[in-house]
Design a protein around this motif. Structure first.
Motif, short mmCIF file in Angstrom:
data_model
loop_
_atom_site.label_atom_id
_atom_site.label_comp_id
_atom_site.label_asym_id
_atom_site.label_seq_id
_atom_site.Cartn_x
_atom_site.Cartn_y
_atom_site.Cartn_z
N UNK A 4 2.53 7.83 4.76
CA UNK A 4 1.29 8.50 5.16
C UNK A 4 1.57 9.99 5.38
N UNK A 5 2.65 10.28 6.07
CA UNK A 5 3.02 11.66 6.33
C UNK A 5 3.25 12.42 5.01
N UNK A 6 3.95 11.79 4.08
CA UNK A 6 4.22 12.43 2.79
C UNK A 6 2.92 12.68 2.01
N UNK A 7 2.03 11.71 2.02
CA UNK A 7 0.77 11.84 1.28
C UNK A 7 -0.16 12.89 1.89
N UNK A 8 0.02 13.18 3.16
CA UNK A 8 -0.84 14.13 3.85
C UNK A 8 -0.13 15.44 4.19
N UNK A 9 0.95 15.71 3.46
CA UNK A 9 1.71 16.96 3.62
C UNK A 9 2.18 17.19 5.06
N UNK A 10 2.55 16.12 5.71
CA UNK A 10 3.10 16.21 7.07
C UNK A 10 4.60 16.02 7.07
N UNK A 11 5.17 15.91 5.87
CA UNK A 11 6.59 15.62 5.71
C UNK A 11 7.09 16.36 4.49
N UNK A 12 8.27 16.89 4.57
CA UNK A 12 8.90 17.52 3.41
C UNK A 12 9.41 16.42 2.49
N UNK A 13 8.89 16.32 1.29
CA UNK A 13 9.39 15.35 0.32
C UNK A 13 9.81 16.04 -0.95
N UNK A 39 0.81 -1.21 0.00
CA UNK A 39 0.00 0.00 0.00
C UNK A 39 0.85 1.28 0.00
N UNK A 40 2.17 1.13 0.10
CA UNK A 40 3.07 2.29 0.03
C UNK A 40 3.30 2.62 -1.44
N UNK A 41 2.94 3.83 -1.89
CA UNK A 41 3.18 4.20 -3.29
C UNK A 41 4.68 4.14 -3.63
N UNK A 42 4.96 3.73 -4.85
CA UNK A 42 6.34 3.55 -5.29
C UNK A 42 7.25 4.75 -4.98
N UNK A 43 6.79 6.00 -5.22
CA UNK A 43 7.68 7.14 -4.91
C UNK A 43 8.06 7.25 -3.43
#
Length: 125
Positions: A116-125, A76-80
């Motif tokens: 999850x954090x990256x997908x919800x803008x809780x992490x700088x990616x 369930x983790x997107x490839x990027x």
């Protein structure tokens, strides 16, 4: 579940470094998957859980004990986002003597939380 630690990179690092106990790690992942425990009914509510998870796991799975649940979490983790543990925390993996299911499954949960954090803008990616 208000006693959960905040979802931060420091918390995720604590998962990898084993500063958080297995129960807390499970509860964090369950929370962000959408599982909620209803104290009144003493039952799990999965109304916020994605249908694919609801169908297979009507109650939250114990990832550390369940390889199939951990495999589904990995998928369930997107490839990027698959390399976020390495990119954001500098996690290089485990040595051969550390390759045990408990540690690798904790790393999978940590990776999922970073995603999850990256997908919800809780992490700088």
């Amino acid at each position: 579940m208000s006693d959960l630690p905040p979802l931060t990179t420091e918390t995720v690092q604590g998962i990898v470094d084993e500063r958080l106990d297995d129960d807390t790690v499970h509860r964090l992942v369950w929370h962000y998957l959408g599982y909620r425990f209803d104290e009144t009914t003493q039952a799990w509510n999965n109304d916020l859980v994605e249908p694919v998870w609801q169908e297979k796991y009507p109650e939250p799975p114990l990832f550390i004990e369940s390889r199939p649940a951990t495999v589904q979490l990995t998928r369930s983790i997107p490839k990027p986002n698959k390399q976020l543990l390495k990119e954001k925390l500098g996690f290089q993996g485990y040595t051969i003597d550390q390759l045990v299911p408990r540690l690798t499954r904790r790393a999978t949960m940590a990776g999922w939380l970073l995603s999850y954090m990256a997908q919800n803008n809780l992490l700088d990616v």
